[in-house]
Scaffold this active site. Sequence first.
Site, mmCIF file in Angstrom:
data_model
loop_
_atom_site.group_PDB
_atom_site.id
_atom_site.type_symbol
_atom_site.label_atom_id
_atom_site.label_comp_id
_atom_site.label_asym_id
_atom_site.label_seq_id
_atom_site.Cartn_x
_atom_site.Cartn_y
_atom_site.Cartn_z
ATOM 1 N N GLU A 155 0.803 -1.230 0.000
ATOM 2 C CA GLU A 155 0.000 0.000 0.000
ATOM 3 C C GLU A 155 0.836 1.281 0.000
ATOM 4 O OE1 GLU A 155 -2.707 -0.466 3.302
ATOM 5 O OE2 GLU A 155 -3.551 -2.310 2.486
ATOM 6 N N HIS A 233 -10.726 -5.940 -2.368
ATOM 7 C CA HIS A 233 -11.794 -5.766 -1.372
ATOM 8 C C HIS A 233 -12.945 -5.043 -2.073
ATOM 9 C CE1 HIS A 233 -9.297 -7.037 1.977
ATOM 10 N NE2 HIS A 233 -8.357 -6.197 1.605
ATOM 11 N N GLU A 262 -6.402 -10.592 -1.205
ATOM 12 C CA GLU A 262 -7.236 -10.346 -0.009
ATOM 13 C C GLU A 262 -8.714 -10.296 -0.394
ATOM 14 O OE1 GLU A 262 -5.801 -6.935 2.221
ATOM 15 O OE2 GLU A 262 -3.717 -7.492 1.905
#
Length: 445
Positions: A155, A233, A262
Amino acid sequence: MRRTLVLLTAGAVTAAAAVVALSPSANAATTLGAAAAEKGRYFGTAVAAYKLSDSVYSGILNREFTSVTPENEMKWDATEPTQGTFSFGSADTIVNRAIANGQKVRGHALAWHSQQPSWAENLSGTALRNAMVNHVTQVATHYRGKIDSWDVVNEAFADGGSGARRDSNLQRTGNDWIEVAFRTARAADPAAKLCYNDYNTDGQNAKSNAVYAMVRDFKARGVPIDCVGFQSHFNAQSPLPADYQANLQRFADLGLDVQITELDIEGSGATQAATYAAAVRACLAVTRCNGITVWGIRDTDSWRASGTPLLFDGSGNPKPAYAAVLTELGGGTTTPSSPVPSSPSPSSSNPAAGCTATTSVNAWTGGFVVTVKVTAGATALTGWTVGVTVPSGSAVTNTWNATGGASGTFTNAAWNGRVAAGGSTEFGFQGTGGAPAGAPVCTAR
Ligand code: G2I
């Protein structure tokens, strides 16, 4: 394929013989991990160490998943709570358990602006840079040889349209902090695939364009990077992008693996199931999308539990989304209308020998890591050998999930000689010098 010969003798009707092929459903994979393996991919989940004693949780984990990612246990605050003092207990529990169960491990995450210990949050400049390098070295060394893929940097790009790096204490140590982290990780664990991992990069947008430019630059300059992780996500505010597959593909075309790292999708019922199926379909359509990880097992395990974003409900029952994913992966309990032919891989060799082998090579100046996939033919294997040609001047220095290798001949380990018909297993080796080229030769034994 077992065959049943059915003789029909109704009255004086001419005897008709019909060869009825028994449904291959008996062979269709019935778990996410097994179905994904038949597609050459892993199917993983995030795992929390403190939940492993919950038998419903660990039962699903053992049954369904072929890869695990520690959800929080490998983060900087967990592994180095005090500078220079490392704490690997919870992460070790997850890693050792996974290896004992034959599951891969995704390491998450070595360098990240979030979940830093307070001592690191308070550092800056050279002191922080040195602390980061030491952290990456110590953690990657501790897990050397046990990690399939590391999220080396997580990130690091800003949201929105700027395409800029995210401001953070790490970024303020200098723009080269990311490549330094990757080089440091490679030195500590040459066998692990090294990934850059981020969110809101799932479709083509300013943020993913910026990551793309960085990865292309790394590849051009020889900064070691092997994979890009797409967190994925999804919810109403952040839906699965229409160009998800195209975006995965453009990164893969840079010459590295892409992984869905994820995955979770808020919602329920058929809508959620359809979105999960679409995500899986996108990965399967990209050859180098080599694995999918969901971010938790049951809805109640999720970091956003109220959105019920996972494949199992709070009691551990599979949801419609589970069935959709399993079906998309080619598994399930429904009867296919016709037998599924086995399709030999184009790069395989020696199909008459009862098995085929394909390699995935990760080479850099002076070294290489090779992952070999052994696939059984129409008959189950009870043992196998694979031969590769090691160039003169090169040497195999380490082998995992197989024995031998010094002369280029590898034999199954005690636990992976048996491979079901059509099934596959993987082993790997690393070495110095130039990487082996040419097709591997697999022989059943
Ligand atoms: O936020 C979702 C994920 C986004 N990408 C990076 C992942 O590392 C991140 O995972 C989540 C975990 O699922 C949460 O479990 O990261 C969160 C922290 O950024 C995790 O939450 C934290 C809580 O905020 C802490 O209060 C708690 O102590 O989990 C910690 C351990 O349970």
